[in-house]
Design a protein around this motif. Sequence first.
Motif, PDB file in Angstrom:
ATOM      1  N   VAL A  86       0.849  -1.202   0.000  1.00  0.00           N
ATOM      2  CA  VAL A  86       0.000   0.000   0.000  1.00  0.00           C
ATOM      3  C   VAL A  86       0.876   1.241   0.000  1.00  0.00           C
ATOM      4  O   VAL A  86       1.950   1.254   0.597  1.00  0.00           O
ATOM      5  N   PRO A  87       0.423   2.301  -0.680  1.00  0.00           N
ATOM      6  CA  PRO A  87       1.118   3.587  -0.589  1.00  0.00           C
ATOM      7  C   PRO A  87       0.630   4.335   0.656  1.00  0.00           C
ATOM      8  O   PRO A  87      -0.567   4.323   0.954  1.00  0.00           O
ATOM      9  N   LEU A  88       1.562   4.933   1.376  1.00  0.00           N
ATOM     10  CA  LEU A  88       1.209   5.659   2.593  1.00  0.00           C
ATOM     11  C   LEU A  88       1.994   6.960   2.689  1.00  0.00           C
ATOM     12  O   LEU A  88       3.157   7.029   2.282  1.00  0.00           O
ATOM     13  N   LEU A  89       1.357   7.972   3.272  1.00  0.00           N
ATOM     14  CA  LEU A  89       2.065   9.188   3.634  1.00  0.00           C
ATOM     15  C   LEU A  89       2.998   8.842   4.791  1.00  0.00           C
ATOM     16  O   LEU A  89       2.673   7.981   5.603  1.00  0.00           O
ATOM     17  N   PHE A  90       4.134   9.525   4.866  1.00  0.00           N
ATOM     18  CA  PHE A  90       5.018   9.267   5.996  1.00  0.00           C
ATOM     19  C   PHE A  90       5.774  10.522   6.409  1.00  0.00           C
ATOM     20  O   PHE A  90       5.929  11.470   5.641  1.00  0.00           O
ATOM     21  N   LEU A  91       6.224  10.483   7.647  1.00  0.00           N
ATOM     22  CA  LEU A  91       7.109  11.494   8.216  1.00  0.00           C
ATOM     23  C   LEU A  91       8.365  10.763   8.660  1.00  0.00           C
ATOM     24  O   LEU A  91       8.391   9.532   8.729  1.00  0.00           O
ATOM     25  N   ARG A  92       9.391  11.515   8.985  1.00  0.00           N
ATOM     26  CA  ARG A  92      10.656  10.904   9.415  1.00  0.00           C
ATOM     27  C   ARG A  92      10.922  11.207  10.883  1.00  0.00           C
ATOM     28  O   ARG A  92      10.612  12.288  11.373  1.00  0.00           O
ATOM     29  N   ASP A  93      11.517  10.215  11.535  1.00  0.00           N
ATOM     30  CA  ASP A  93      12.005  10.368  12.898  1.00  0.00           C
ATOM     31  C   ASP A  93      13.398   9.762  12.917  1.00  0.00           C
ATOM     32  O   ASP A  93      13.557   8.566  13.175  1.00  0.00           O
ATOM     33  N   GLY A  94      14.383  10.575  12.559  1.00  0.00           N
ATOM     34  CA  GLY A  94      15.729  10.048  12.383  1.00  0.00           C
ATOM     35  C   GLY A  94      15.717   9.071  11.221  1.00  0.00           C
ATOM     36  O   GLY A  94      15.249   9.394  10.130  1.00  0.00           O
TER      37      GLY A  94
END
Length: 139
Positions: free
Chosen positions: A49-57
């Motif tokens: 599945v395609p998903l939005l993401f953010l980064r944490d390190g």
Amino acid sequence: MKDSTAKTLSTFHTFVYRASRGRIGRRLVNNDMLLLTTTGRVTGKEHTVPLLFLRDGESLVVIASWGGRPIHPEWYRNLVANPKAAVQVLSERFDVVARTADTEERARWWPRIVAANHGYAVYEARTDREIPVVFLEPV
């Protein structure tokens, strides 16, 4: 949006993202997109599945909102059953282990998530369930 429509759009997005090595489909609603591949908890087959993401390190953060539906998305339920998964970010593919944010982590991250995409506040208002925040940690 109907579940069948969402599934069709997800399949199309996944195809285009893979075929273009992330050049097409890498951004949606001003957020980065990844492809998450889990193992089906019932079928044992891979599902992407395609998903939005953010980064944490080095970790990637995804949100199991499913548009505010009353149940968790299948990909999240698959990760609960088997936290080992694979991710594609642009042309890079790598293995990850998933973990759901604890109460404190979620409280810290939720404002940042809503700031990145106000739609998550709408999804949260639509459901009685707590929307899980998931960390995908590279193996």
